[in-house]
Design a protein around this motif. Sequence first.
Motif, PDB file in Angstrom:
ATOM      1  N   SER A 321       0.837  -1.195   0.000  1.00 13.82           N
ATOM      2  CA  SER A 321       0.000   0.000   0.000  1.00 13.82           C
ATOM      3  C   SER A 321       0.872   1.244   0.000  1.00 13.82           C
ATOM      4  CB  SER A 321      -0.927   0.017   1.222  1.00 13.82           C
ATOM      5  OG  SER A 321      -1.744   1.173   1.206  1.00 13.82           O
ATOM      6  N   ASN A 322       0.479   2.230  -0.790  1.00 14.56           N
ATOM      7  CA  ASN A 322       1.117   3.540  -0.828  1.00 14.56           C
ATOM      8  C   ASN A 322       0.070   4.600  -0.528  1.00 14.56           C
ATOM      9  OD1 ASN A 322       3.219   2.031  -1.827  1.00 14.56           O
ATOM     10  ND2 ASN A 322       3.583   3.310  -3.615  1.00 14.56           N
ATOM     11  N   ALA A 323       0.479   5.619   0.209  1.00 14.70           N
ATOM     12  CA  ALA A 323      -0.403   6.756   0.463  1.00 14.70           C
ATOM     13  C   ALA A 323       0.432   8.027   0.427  1.00 14.70           C
ATOM     14  CB  ALA A 323      -1.114   6.616   1.805  1.00 14.70           C
ATOM     15  N   ARG A 324      -0.200   9.120   0.001  1.00 10.09           N
ATOM     16  CA  ARG A 324       0.523  10.390  -0.057  1.00 10.09           C
ATOM     17  C   ARG A 324      -0.432  11.553   0.195  1.00 10.09           C
ATOM     18  NH1 ARG A 324       2.112  10.542  -5.214  1.00 10.09           N
ATOM     19  NH2 ARG A 324       0.483  12.016  -5.841  1.00 10.09           N
ATOM     20  N   TYR A 325       0.041  12.483   1.010  1.00  7.41           N
ATOM     21  CA  TYR A 325      -0.670  13.752   1.206  1.00  7.41           C
ATOM     22  C   TYR A 325       0.259  14.873   0.770  1.00  7.41           C
ATOM     23  CZ  TYR A 325      -2.440  17.969   3.396  1.00  7.41           C
ATOM     24  OH  TYR A 325      -2.877  19.248   3.602  1.00  7.41           O
ATOM     25  N   SER A 326      -0.256  15.804  -0.004  1.00  7.77           N
ATOM     26  CA  SER A 326       0.558  16.927  -0.458  1.00  7.77           C
ATOM     27  C   SER A 326      -0.255  18.208  -0.443  1.00  7.77           C
ATOM     28  CB  SER A 326       1.106  16.674  -1.866  1.00  7.77           C
ATOM     29  OG  SER A 326       0.059  16.592  -2.809  1.00  7.77           O
ATOM     30  N   ASP A 327       0.436  19.285  -0.170  1.00  4.79           N
ATOM     31  CA  ASP A 327      -0.156  20.619  -0.169  1.00  4.79           C
ATOM     32  C   ASP A 327       0.781  21.518  -0.958  1.00  4.79           C
ATOM     33  OD1 ASP A 327      -1.533  22.926   0.289  1.00  4.79           O
ATOM     34  OD2 ASP A 327      -1.192  23.006   2.445  1.00  4.79           O
ATOM     35  N   ALA A 328       0.317  22.007  -2.098  1.00  5.60           N
ATOM     36  CA  ALA A 328       1.190  22.759  -3.001  1.00  5.60           C
ATOM     37  C   ALA A 328       0.567  24.092  -3.367  1.00  5.60           C
ATOM     38  CB  ALA A 328       1.460  21.954  -4.269  1.00  5.60           C
ATOM     39  N   LYS A 329       1.422  25.101  -3.493  1.00  2.67           N
ATOM     40  CA  LYS A 329       1.013  26.430  -3.947  1.00  2.67           C
ATOM     41  C   LYS A 329       2.024  26.913  -4.989  1.00  2.67           C
ATOM     42  CE  LYS A 329      -1.294  27.848   0.342  1.00  2.67           C
ATOM     43  NZ  LYS A 329      -1.199  26.500   0.948  1.00  2.67           N
ATOM     44  N   THR A 330       1.523  27.422  -6.098  1.00  5.02           N
ATOM     45  CA  THR A 330       2.385  27.953  -7.146  1.00  5.02           C
ATOM     46  C   THR A 330       1.813  29.270  -7.654  1.00  5.02           C
ATOM     47  OG1 THR A 330       1.208  26.819  -8.943  1.00  5.02           O
ATOM     48  CG2 THR A 330       3.021  25.627  -7.886  1.00  5.02           C
ATOM     49  N   ASP A 331       2.694  30.087  -8.211  1.00  5.33           N
ATOM     50  CA  ASP A 331       2.242  31.314  -8.868  1.00  5.33           C
ATOM     51  C   ASP A 331       3.272  31.727  -9.914  1.00  5.33           C
ATOM     52  OD1 ASP A 331       4.348  32.341  -7.418  1.00  5.33           O
ATOM     53  OD2 ASP A 331       3.155  33.700  -6.204  1.00  5.33           O
ATOM     54  N   PHE A 332       2.834  32.513 -10.851  1.00  2.00           N
ATOM     55  CA  PHE A 332       3.764  33.126 -11.792  1.00  2.00           C
ATOM     56  C   PHE A 332       3.119  34.381 -12.379  1.00  2.00           C
ATOM     57  CE2 PHE A 332       1.503  30.202 -14.721  1.00  2.00           C
ATOM     58  CZ  PHE A 332       1.152  31.069 -15.736  1.00  2.00           C
ATOM     59  N   GLY A 333       3.980  35.276 -12.842  1.00  2.00           N
ATOM     60  CA  GLY A 333       3.529  36.477 -13.516  1.00  2.00           C
ATOM     61  C   GLY A 333       4.644  37.003 -14.400  1.00  2.00           C
ATOM     62  N   TYR A 334       4.311  37.408 -15.612  1.00  4.67           N
ATOM     63  CA  TYR A 334       5.341  37.938 -16.497  1.00  4.67           C
ATOM     64  C   TYR A 334       4.700  38.714 -17.639  1.00  4.67           C
ATOM     65  CZ  TYR A 334       4.685  34.013 -19.856  1.00  4.67           C
ATOM     66  OH  TYR A 334       4.193  33.106 -20.754  1.00  4.67           O
ATOM     67  N   ALA A 335       5.519  39.494 -18.310  1.00  6.21           N
ATOM     68  CA  ALA A 335       5.125  40.181 -19.536  1.00  6.21           C
ATOM     69  C   ALA A 335       5.834  39.503 -20.698  1.00  6.21           C
ATOM     70  CB  ALA A 335       5.501  41.662 -19.469  1.00  6.21           C
ATOM     71  N   TYR A 336       5.121  39.329 -21.803  1.00  5.60           N
ATOM     72  CA  TYR A 336       5.710  38.663 -22.963  1.00  5.60           C
ATOM     73  C   TYR A 336       5.321  39.415 -24.229  1.00  5.60           C
ATOM     74  CZ  TYR A 336       1.046  36.722 -23.776  1.00  5.60           C
ATOM     75  OH  TYR A 336      -0.297  36.582 -24.014  1.00  5.60           O
ATOM     76  N   ILE A 337       6.120  39.242 -25.254  1.00  3.44           N
ATOM     77  CA  ILE A 337       5.820  39.834 -26.557  1.00  3.44           C
ATOM     78  C   ILE A 337       4.645  39.087 -27.176  1.00  3.44           C
ATOM     79  CG2 ILE A 337       6.674  40.225 -28.891  1.00  3.44           C
ATOM     80  CD1 ILE A 337       9.436  40.641 -27.754  1.00  3.44           C
ATOM     81  N   SER A 338       3.560  39.793 -27.415  1.00  2.00           N
ATOM     82  CA  SER A 338       2.360  39.157 -27.960  1.00  2.00           C
ATOM     83  C   SER A 338       2.202  39.382 -29.459  1.00  2.00           C
ATOM     84  CB  SER A 338       1.112  39.685 -27.240  1.00  2.00           C
ATOM     85  OG  SER A 338       1.039  41.108 -27.327  1.00  2.00           O
ATOM     86  N   LYS A 339       2.928  40.393 -30.016  1.00  3.95           N
ATOM     87  CA  LYS A 339       2.826  40.641 -31.452  1.00  3.95           C
ATOM     88  C   LYS A 339       4.061  41.375 -31.933  1.00  3.95           C
ATOM     89  CE  LYS A 339      -0.144  42.672 -35.026  1.00  3.95           C
ATOM     90  NZ  LYS A 339      -1.380  43.446 -35.293  1.00  3.95           N
ATOM     91  N   THR A 340       4.659  40.838 -32.998  1.00  2.00           N
ATOM     92  CA  THR A 340       5.784  41.500 -33.652  1.00  2.00           C
ATOM     93  C   THR A 340       5.268  42.211 -34.902  1.00  2.00           C
ATOM     94  OG1 THR A 340       7.365  39.834 -32.871  1.00  2.00           O
ATOM     95  CG2 THR A 340       8.028  41.188 -34.737  1.00  2.00           C
ATOM     96  N   PRO A 341       5.501  43.506 -35.047  1.00  2.00           N
ATOM     97  CA  PRO A 341       4.975  44.230 -36.217  1.00  2.00           C
ATOM     98  C   PRO A 341       5.628  43.749 -37.511  1.00  2.00           C
ATOM     99  CG  PRO A 341       6.503  45.609 -35.007  1.00  2.00           C
ATOM    100  CD  PRO A 341       6.281  44.393 -34.162  1.00  2.00           C
ATOM    101  N   THR A 342       4.889  43.876 -38.603  1.00  2.00           N
ATOM    102  CA  THR A 342       5.392  43.466 -39.918  1.00  2.00           C
ATOM    103  C   THR A 342       5.536  44.650 -40.873  1.00  2.00           C
ATOM    104  OG1 THR A 342       3.115  43.002 -40.632  1.00  2.00           O
ATOM    105  CG2 THR A 342       4.385  41.171 -39.705  1.00  2.00           C
TER     106      THR A 342
END
Length: 706
Positions: A321-342
Motif C-alpha cells: 500500500s502507498n499513500a501520499r498527502y501533499s499541499d502545493a502552492k504555485t504562482d507566476f507572472g510575467y510580460a511577454y511579446i504578444s505581437k511583432t509588427p510586420t
Amino acid sequence: MAFNTMGSISRQAHKRQWRLVLLGCTALVAFAPAKSMAQQVENRDPGIVLDTITIDGKDDDSKSIVATKTSSGSKMATDILDTPASVSVITAKELQQRGAQSVEQALQYTAGVSTDFYGSDDRFDFFKIRGFDAYTYRDGLPLGRPFGGLREEVYAYDRVEVLKGANSTIFGVSDPGGSVNYVTKKPKSERFGDAYVTGGSNSRKEVGFDFGDNLTTDDTLSYRLTGKFKDADGEYDYSRDDEKFFIGGLTWRPTDMTSLTVVFDHLHRNGVPGSGGHPVGSDFKRSRFFGEPDYNFRGTDRNTVSVMFDHNFGNGLSFNSNARYSDAKTDFGYAYISKTPTDGSTIAERSFFGNESSNENFVIDGRLQYEASFSGIESRSLIGVEYNKSSSSNDTYFGRAPSIEWNNPVYTGGPVDLPLIASTRTKQNTKAVYIQQDLTFADRFIATVGLRNDWLDIGQRNRLQNNALDEENLSEFTSRVGLTYRVTDEMSVYASYAESVAPPTIGLKPEQGEQYEVGVKYQPTAFPALFTASVYDLTKNNITVTDPITSNPTTVGEVRVRGLDLEAKSEITDSFSLMAAYSFMKSEIIENGIAGGEGNRLSFVPEHQGSLWANYKIAGSGHRGDMTFGLGSRYIGSYYFDNTNTTKTKGNVVVDASFSYEFIDKSTFNLNVRNLFDKKYVAYGGFGADFYNPGREIAVSLRRTW
C-alpha cells in the motif's frame, strides 16, 4: 460510461478483430495440447513459498545505467523482458553521469520522448511521449499532467520510469502517449552517502547531500536524508533560479516479511516563468530581456508526506500500500511579446499574464498480490483499489502591457490592477478498482490481462459567475491484453492492446485512447545491456489542446500517431558504455476540430528524433585516478508550432559532454556541459514571439561518496 465510442462501424469492426486476434493468441497458449497444460488444476502444496520479485533485489540504480526490472508495466515488480510494453528506465547513475538537473534533461535521451519545445519557458516540465502530453506519477500514485503543474526535483528520485503507450489499467486516468513514474529515494539497510558542491553558468552555486544508515544494529530501523540548495540565475537578464529542497525518510522492518517507510519532503522554488520571448525573425542574444523586471516571478511551495507499507504473508500472498498527502502552492507572472509588427516598426506589443494556484491532495492505493504455480502454469494475480481526493483553486490574470522598443528597451513596471479573467475552485474524488493477471505457460509464453474502472466525481465553481457550480459524474472502464513469448532467456517478443482515458475538463468529453503495439527486447547475459524495438498504432479521441499562452482548452477531434521506437542501453565493458535511441512518429489529425485541419500533423511532434551518448573510462595508474569522458548528441527533427501547420522549426542537433576525474578515492571532479557548441534555434514561435532553445550551460562539481 462506455469506453469505446468510435464514429464508424468499419473502424469498430477493425478494432474488434485486433482484440480477437490478441485474445485468441492468449487462448491458444492457455489451452494448447501440451501435456503440462492438459492436466486438471491441482491443489498447490501449501508449504511452497514463491520468491517475491523486488526491484531492489537485483537492480542497483546508483551503479548501473541498465535496469532489468520495473513496476510501471503492471504495478507488480517484473522483468522488463516479461513486460508486454515499451519501458525505459533512467537510473540514478545515468542522471548523475549526464548531469541532469531537470525532468526534461533526464528524459532527453529516451526514445519516443520529445522535450525543449517551449524553449526558454520555464513554468512547467514540458515533454511529450509518442506525440502526446504525458501523465506523471510518483511511486505509482498520480501527480497529474506536467503542463500546468510544478517542476519536479530529479535529485529526489532513485529512478525515472517511462512507460510508453496507452495504459490506464495500471495507474488510472492518463494520456495515451505514455506515463512517467518517479521512484522516491528511500532508506537502505546499509551506510552510504553522497555530497557535492557545484558552480557554473548563470552564477550557479549549489550544494547537495544524500546519506543514510541504520539506526539499530539489527537493520530494523534505517534513515535517509537528502537535500539540495541552489542560488542561481537564468540565462537571460532579470532572472533567478533559486531552490531549497529537503527530503527525509525512515524505514522500519520489524520482521523480514514487513516494512513501513515514511518520507517527508519540502520543495521551495523562487524563479521566473521565462524570457518573455524575442521579436519574430530577430537574432538577439539569449540574455536580452523584453519582459518586465518588476513583474517576473515563478514561485513553488510544496510539502509532501508519503507512506509505503509492504507485508508478505508467505505462501505467495503479499500486500502493498502507498499513500501520499501533499499541499502545493504555485504562482507566476510575467510580460511577454504578444505581437511583432510586420510594417518595419521595431516596437513590439506585449501582454501581462499571471496565475495563482493551490492544490491539496490525498491519495491511497492498496493491492493484494498472489503468486501460485499449478500444472506447469505460473500465475501472478493482483487486485487493487485506489482513492484519490483533491481540492484546488486556480486564478488567471491577463491584460495588455505597454509596448516595448526592442532596439532600446525601456521598462515601465508591473501592472497596477491586472484583470482577473478566470477563477475556479475544483474538487475531485476518484475511486477505482483494478485487477492484473499474468499467466506463464511452459516458461515461455506470458499472457497478461488488465481491467480497471474509475469513478470520477468532479465539481467546479466559477467565481466570476456567482460561484456557479458545474458537476460531472463519470464511470470509465479500460482494459489491456498482452502476450509475451520468451524466445530465449535473453530475448522476448510481445504484442499488446491497451486503452486509456484522461481526466476530463468539465464541459469537454473525456479524452480516450487506444494502442496496438508489437515489439522485441534483447538482454544479453554476457554484459549489462537492454536493446528494445517496438512499432505502434496509437489513436486518441476528443483530444484537448491547451493554448500555452491563455491556458484555454479546445478539442481537435481525433488524432493518430504511428511510430517506431529503437533504444539501446549497454555497459559493454567496465570502461565503455553506450546509450542510443531513435524514434519515428507519423502524426495526423484524422477528424477536424477547432484547432486544426484534417490531414495536418500534430504540433510539437517531430517525425524523426534520435540521440547517442557514450562514456569511456581510462583506469587510474599510480597517483592518477580514473578519468571518464562522456559525449552525447541529440537530434530533434522539424516540427510545427501549431495544428494549422503554418509555421515550424527545422531539424537541429545539440551536443552535450561530461568529464569526471577521481582525484582521491571516492572523491571526484566533474564537468558537465549542455549544448556544447551553443546551438541556437527557435524552439517555439508562431504567435507573436520566438522562444530560443536553452543555450550552453557549464557546471563544475566536487563530489564525495561513501
